[in-house]
Design a protein around this motif. Sequence first.
Motif, PDB file in Angstrom:
ATOM      1  N   UNK A 117       1.002  -1.024   0.045  1.00  0.00           N
ATOM      2  CA  UNK A 117       0.202   0.059  -0.166  1.00  0.00           C
ATOM      3  C   UNK A 117       0.354   0.868  -0.117  1.00  0.00           C
ATOM      4  N   UNK A 118       0.636   1.763  -0.995  1.00  0.00           N
ATOM      5  CA  UNK A 118       1.499   3.422  -0.746  1.00  0.00           C
ATOM      6  C   UNK A 118       0.221   4.642  -0.635  1.00  0.00           C
ATOM      7  N   UNK A 119      -0.258   4.647  -0.001  1.00  0.00           N
ATOM      8  CA  UNK A 119      -1.190   5.965   0.419  1.00  0.00           C
ATOM      9  C   UNK A 119      -0.384   6.637   1.678  1.00  0.00           C
ATOM     10  N   UNK A 120       0.222   5.708   2.577  1.00  0.00           N
ATOM     11  CA  UNK A 120       1.085   6.693   3.208  1.00  0.00           C
ATOM     12  C   UNK A 120       2.430   7.201   2.673  1.00  0.00           C
ATOM     13  N   UNK A 121       2.835   7.023   1.725  1.00  0.00           N
ATOM     14  CA  UNK A 121       4.116   8.042   0.639  1.00  0.00           C
ATOM     15  C   UNK A 121       3.223   9.014  -0.401  1.00  0.00           C
ATOM     16  N   UNK A 122       1.581   8.403  -0.631  1.00  0.00           N
ATOM     17  CA  UNK A 122       1.163  10.010  -1.322  1.00  0.00           C
ATOM     18  C   UNK A 122       1.093  10.892   0.095  1.00  0.00           C
ATOM     19  N   UNK A 123       0.767  10.839   0.991  1.00  0.00           N
ATOM     20  CA  UNK A 123       0.735  12.184   2.252  1.00  0.00           C
ATOM     21  C   UNK A 123       1.669  12.603   1.731  1.00  0.00           C
ATOM     22  N   UNK A 177      -1.904  20.407  -0.252  1.00  0.00           N
ATOM     23  CA  UNK A 177      -2.373  18.936  -0.781  1.00  0.00           C
ATOM     24  C   UNK A 177      -2.809  17.534   0.129  1.00  0.00           C
ATOM     25  N   UNK A 178      -1.579  17.984   1.109  1.00  0.00           N
ATOM     26  CA  UNK A 178      -1.543  16.908   1.900  1.00  0.00           C
ATOM     27  C   UNK A 178      -3.022  16.686   2.751  1.00  0.00           C
ATOM     28  N   UNK A 179      -4.214  17.356   2.819  1.00  0.00           N
ATOM     29  CA  UNK A 179      -5.040  17.297   3.596  1.00  0.00           C
ATOM     30  C   UNK A 179      -6.622  17.005   2.688  1.00  0.00           C
ATOM     31  N   UNK A 180      -6.165  17.392   1.283  1.00  0.00           N
ATOM     32  CA  UNK A 180      -6.507  16.503   0.207  1.00  0.00           C
ATOM     33  C   UNK A 180      -6.365  15.659  -0.314  1.00  0.00           C
ATOM     34  N   UNK A 181      -4.785  14.516  -0.061  1.00  0.00           N
ATOM     35  CA  UNK A 181      -4.956  13.680  -0.324  1.00  0.00           C
ATOM     36  C   UNK A 181      -5.394  12.810   1.342  1.00  0.00           C
ATOM     37  N   UNK A 182      -5.479  12.838   1.717  1.00  0.00           N
ATOM     38  CA  UNK A 182      -5.996  12.187   3.282  1.00  0.00           C
ATOM     39  C   UNK A 182      -7.499  12.324   3.033  1.00  0.00           C
ATOM     40  N   UNK A 183      -7.809  12.909   2.568  1.00  0.00           N
ATOM     41  CA  UNK A 183      -9.644  12.730   2.142  1.00  0.00           C
ATOM     42  C   UNK A 183      -9.662  11.537   1.004  1.00  0.00           C
ATOM     43  N   UNK A 184      -8.700  11.505  -0.104  1.00  0.00           N
ATOM     44  CA  UNK A 184      -8.691  11.377  -1.408  1.00  0.00           C
ATOM     45  C   UNK A 184      -8.544   9.327  -0.389  1.00  0.00           C
ATOM     46  N   UNK A 185      -7.737   9.522   0.401  1.00  0.00           N
ATOM     47  CA  UNK A 185      -7.511   8.072   0.716  1.00  0.00           C
ATOM     48  C   UNK A 185      -9.193   7.702   0.889  1.00  0.00           C
ATOM     49  N   UNK A 186      -9.338   7.962   1.870  1.00  0.00           N
ATOM     50  CA  UNK A 186     -10.666   7.741   2.925  1.00  0.00           C
ATOM     51  C   UNK A 186     -11.901   7.807   1.468  1.00  0.00           C
ATOM     52  N   UNK A 187     -11.676   8.218   0.443  1.00  0.00           N
ATOM     53  CA  UNK A 187     -13.001   8.026  -0.443  1.00  0.00           C
ATOM     54  C   UNK A 187     -12.986   6.934  -1.233  1.00  0.00           C
TER      55      UNK A 187
END
Length: 441
Positions: A127-133, A140-150
């Motif tokens: 999983x690369x979710x943490x790397x994305x943030x 955009x960090x907050x946006x990526x956090x929301x993207x992962x939830x979405x």
Amino acid sequence: MITMIPSASSLTTALQTVAVGVVIYFWMRRRSKPNEAKPLHVDYGEATTFPFPMQVIASLPEWIRIPLMVKGSKPSLPRDGIDVLGQDSECDPYEKSVILPGKIWSVRYSYFSSPELKNAMKSLFGSNNAAAITNAPDHLKETLEKDIIVAEKYEALSEKERAELGGDMKQDMFIAKINIDGDENALLIYNPVRLHPQMMEYINSLGHVKFIVSGSSSHTNCLPDAAKQFPNAKIICASAADLKCQGVGMRAADFLYDVVRDEVPARYSGRGTYEDALEALQGQVRLFHIRGDVCTQALFVLVHKHLFEVDLLYAPTDEKLSGKDFETGNSIQHSTQRIFFYSLITRKAHPIGYLAPKYRCLMMDPTSLLASKLMIDAPKSDGSSSIDMAASLRYVIKELCQDGVCDQVLSAHSVAMSRACFCQRMDDTWGWLDGMSLLKL
């Protein structure tokens, strides 16, 4: 729709057809020799650990291994909203556009990503979710956090709910009208997508399909269906694509663009070559095969001063990155695109510092298990495949930069872009291949 990386599950199923597989595995381990191939000249990060079924297949002799790889990566049609909601529903997975009136059209197709491909990527890279943030810019960090939830919520939806949202993947098919043997309504299809009845009706309203071109050996899921729908059309594809598609019943391709007349392997004797394809196209179209690209055997098509491309651009274009659409779009496609970009593509994602995902570097490394043993087309052991690929790309860029040759580039996974933007993005993505900028012509 990439089918070059077989999933662990599909490989396990394929392996079951060889009863002595495990015995041979241990026998081969005893007899294995050190890998004397030359390592890739760039550092692309930590080594990848492969699932046990892949290690087993990698240890088998080629005459067993390649058929298993072909079976494990066999094409299969993607599912889309029509499969779930029905042909009579209001669902339309196609977005049609006129690129050049009377000459070029594009069709953006929406579908569901393959669970097998997701599992294969996850098994190889986790999983690369943490790397994305981490890699995303501060704003955009907050946006990526929301993207992962979405994205997590989307995976939990029923297939019907996902169908009503339109699918989570998109790619483009391009259609060009050309003059073949005096027929001014002859059509060439590049990167065919799934062809439901309404799309068949649309294509037939434009002209007569004479050529079906698969621009990537990894884009084969819809090629057998297109060949079936247009039985009189000539098929142009790479030899690896032909091998996979014949495995599910497609007729043999008419032209193999990665085979040239002066170097025809015995197994392809009598088959149409790159030069034969050019002759069949009667000067209406130019073909650029990217030699050395063992992962996709990419083929660019130049017609009516427009270049068609698939699978070599992973980052949005400059125009797209600077637009609000990329940063603020709130669809599932926007969320997954941002996660993919900031986890695998951005320059911060791995040490190489270019806009290419780690797995593309891995696939060019002759010392990696994936490249040397788990792909139908393997890189040369001396490391020269990357040099060949750089030379091919540099040649394409040089040709495109000639006056009056190319006005626009159409990418199956991105948006239309200028010639200058395309050339710069290719250098940003592949300039590491031989250590020199691709723009140094």
